[in-house]
Design an enzyme around this catalytic site. Structure first.
Site, mmCIF file in Angstrom:
data_model
loop_
_atom_site.group_PDB
_atom_site.id
_atom_site.type_symbol
_atom_site.label_atom_id
_atom_site.label_comp_id
_atom_site.label_asym_id
_atom_site.label_seq_id
_atom_site.Cartn_x
_atom_site.Cartn_y
_atom_site.Cartn_z
ATOM 1 N N GLU A 132 0.815 -1.305 -0.155
ATOM 2 C CA GLU A 132 -0.008 -0.099 0.152
ATOM 3 C C GLU A 132 0.757 1.219 0.103
ATOM 4 O OE1 GLU A 132 -2.417 0.004 3.363
ATOM 5 O OE2 GLU A 132 -3.475 -1.898 3.055
ATOM 6 N N ALA A 133 2.243 1.181 -0.136
ATOM 7 C CA ALA A 133 3.044 2.455 -0.187
ATOM 8 C C ALA A 133 3.254 2.664 1.313
ATOM 9 C CB ALA A 133 2.647 3.461 -1.007
#
Length: 364
Positions: free
Chosen positions: A331-332
Site C-alpha cells: 500500500e506504499a
C-alpha cells in the site's frame, strides 16, 4: 482519490509491442541525470554544518540525493504524493490456496482506500501526502502465468502508459506502492526468473508467507513459481539483455507491476526523487536495473520486507533499505513512513548553523 482504470484497447495499434512502448520512456529516462554541480554545492554546504563530517550518516546522503534531482542545493518537500496501483492475478483465480485471503479481498481493500480506512490513508494524512489509488479492472485479472503470459502485448503497453501518466509533474517526492491478492507470488516469479539458470534452481528462497499462508502453502507457492518460470524460460532465456527483463515482466508480472515500472521511468524523466515500498514494489526496480542500473538511481527503497525474497533482491541490486520495521503490508505504507527521514535530512541540511557563520560571528 480513487481512480479506477479501464483499459481501452482501441488506444493501441496492432504493431505496438511491449518493447516499442517502453523504449521511448527508457531513452528519455537515460537522458535525465542528477545535477552534479548542485550536488557538489549541497555537499560543500553539508560539510560546513556544525557537526563532524558524516556524523548524520544516511541523512546526509538523503539530503544530497534530493538536492541533485531537484537541482536545488537546499531543496524542500512541499508537494508529496503517493501512488498505489492495484490489480488482480489470474494465477490466484486458478490457485486460491496461494493466498490466505480470496481474490475478492482486493475489491474490499479498494473500498477501504476510498473510505479512508486503510493504513496508507492514515499515514498520508499524518505526513501531509496526497494519495491516488488506481485499480485496474479487478474483474478481469491478468492471465494465469503458469499457462500463458500474464499480460498481452496490448495490456502490457496500456498498463505501462497508465503508470507513467499518473505521475504528477508537480510532485517534490513520490511514494510508490501496490495492492493485489497474489502479488507476492508474482514478485517471487519475477525474482526467480531474473536469476533463473536451469531447472535445478530452487524457487523457495524467493517465496514467503505473503498474506499469512502456512508452510505447506508456501511449498505449493514455490512449485507454482517453478512451473511458471520453467514454462516461460524458453521464450526469454536467450533474449538480449535489453529485452529479456521486459519479456519477464510481461510474462510473470501483472498490471500493478507494469504500471509501477512506467511510473518509475516517468518520475525520473520529471526529476522526482522516488521511494518504493516493499517486496512487490521492488521488483520493477529489479527489472529496470537488469536493463540499465542507471534507470533507478533516482529511487530509494523504503524498508526491508519480512518476505525473505526481498533481502535477496535488494542485495543483488546493492540497495540498502531506509527502514527495517518488519512490515509486509504494501500500500506504499513503508514509503510514506520513509518520507519522515527525508524531512529529518532536509531539516538538518537546510537549517543547521555552519562553521563559516560561526567564524564570521566571532570576528564581529
Amino acid at each position: 482519490p480513487l481512480h479506477p482504470i479501464t483499459l481501452e484497447p482501441k488506444l493501441m495499434t496492432s504493431q505496438d509491442t511491449p518493447f516499442d512502448t517502453i523504449r521511448p520512456l527508457i531513452d528519455q529516462a537515460l537522458d535525465t541525470h542528477p545535477h552534479n554541480d548542485t550536488e557538489n554545492q549541497a555537499r560543500l554546504h553539508q560539510n560546513d554544518l556544525l557537526k563532524p563530517q558524516g556524523s548524520l550518516g544516511r541523512l546526509e546522503e538523503i539530503a544530497l540525493w534530493i538536492a541533485a534531482w531537484h537541482k536545488n542545493p537546499k531543496p524542500q518537500l512541499k508537494k508529496r504524493h503517493a501512488l498505489v496501483f492495484a490489480g488482480n492475478h489470474g494465477v490466484i483465480s486458478q490457485n486460491p490456496q496461494l493466498s490466505a485471503f480470496p481474490i475478492e479481498v482486493t475489491h474490499q481493500m479498494i473500498l477501504n482506500f476510498a473510505r479512508e480506512k486503510a493504513a496508507i490513508n492514515q499515514l498520508c494524512q499524518l505526513y501531509n501526502i496526497s494519495l491516488d489509488v488506481h485499480p485496474f479492472n479487478l474483474d478481469e485479472p491478468s492471465q494465469d502465468f503458469t499457462k500463458a503470459p500474464a499480460l498481452s502485448d496490448e495490456n502490457f503497453s496500456l498498463a505501462l502508459l497508465e503508470g507513467a501518466k499518473r505521475v504528477p509533474e508537480s510532485a517534490d517526492i513520490l511514494c510508490l506502492g501496490e495492492m493485489g491478492i497474489g502479488n507476492t507470488t508474482a514478485a517471487a516469479a519475477l525474482a526467480f526468473a531474473l536469476h533463473f539458470k536451469n531447472n535445478s534452481d530452487d524457487p523457495l528462497i524467493w517465496c514467503g508467507k505473503g498474506t499469512g499462508i502456512s508452510q505447506e502453502q508456501r511449498q505449493y507457492k514455490a512449485l507454482i513459481v517453478k512451473n511458471a518460470v520453467e514454462f516461460h524460460a524458453p521464450s526469454f532465456l536467450n533474449l538480449p539483455p535489453h529485452t529479456k527483463p521486459i519479456s519477464i515482466l510481461q510474462r510473470l508480472g501483472g498490471f500493478e507491476f507494469v504500471a509501477l515500472t512506467g511510473a518509475i521511468l516517468k518520475a525520473r524523466i520529471l526529476r522526482i526523487p522516488t521511494i518504493t515500498d516493499g517486496y512487490a514494489a521492488s521488483m520493477p526496480l529489479a527489472i529496470l536495473h537488469a536493463i540499465n542500473p542507471e534507470l533507478i538511481s533516482h529511487v530509494r527503497v523504503a524498508h526491508l520486507s519480512q518476505e525473505p525474497g526481498h533481502a535477496q533482491i535488494l542485495s543483488s541490486l546493492n540497495i540498502s533499505p531506509l527502514l527495517d520495521l518488519n512490515l509486509r503490508l504494501g500500500e506504499a505504507s513503508g514509503a510514506a513512513l520513509a518520507t519522515t527521514l527525508c524531512d529529518a535530512a532536509l531539516a538538518c541540511h537546510n537549517h543547521m548553523g555552519t562553521f563559516s557563520e560561526t567564524l564570521t560571528a566571532q570576528k564581529l
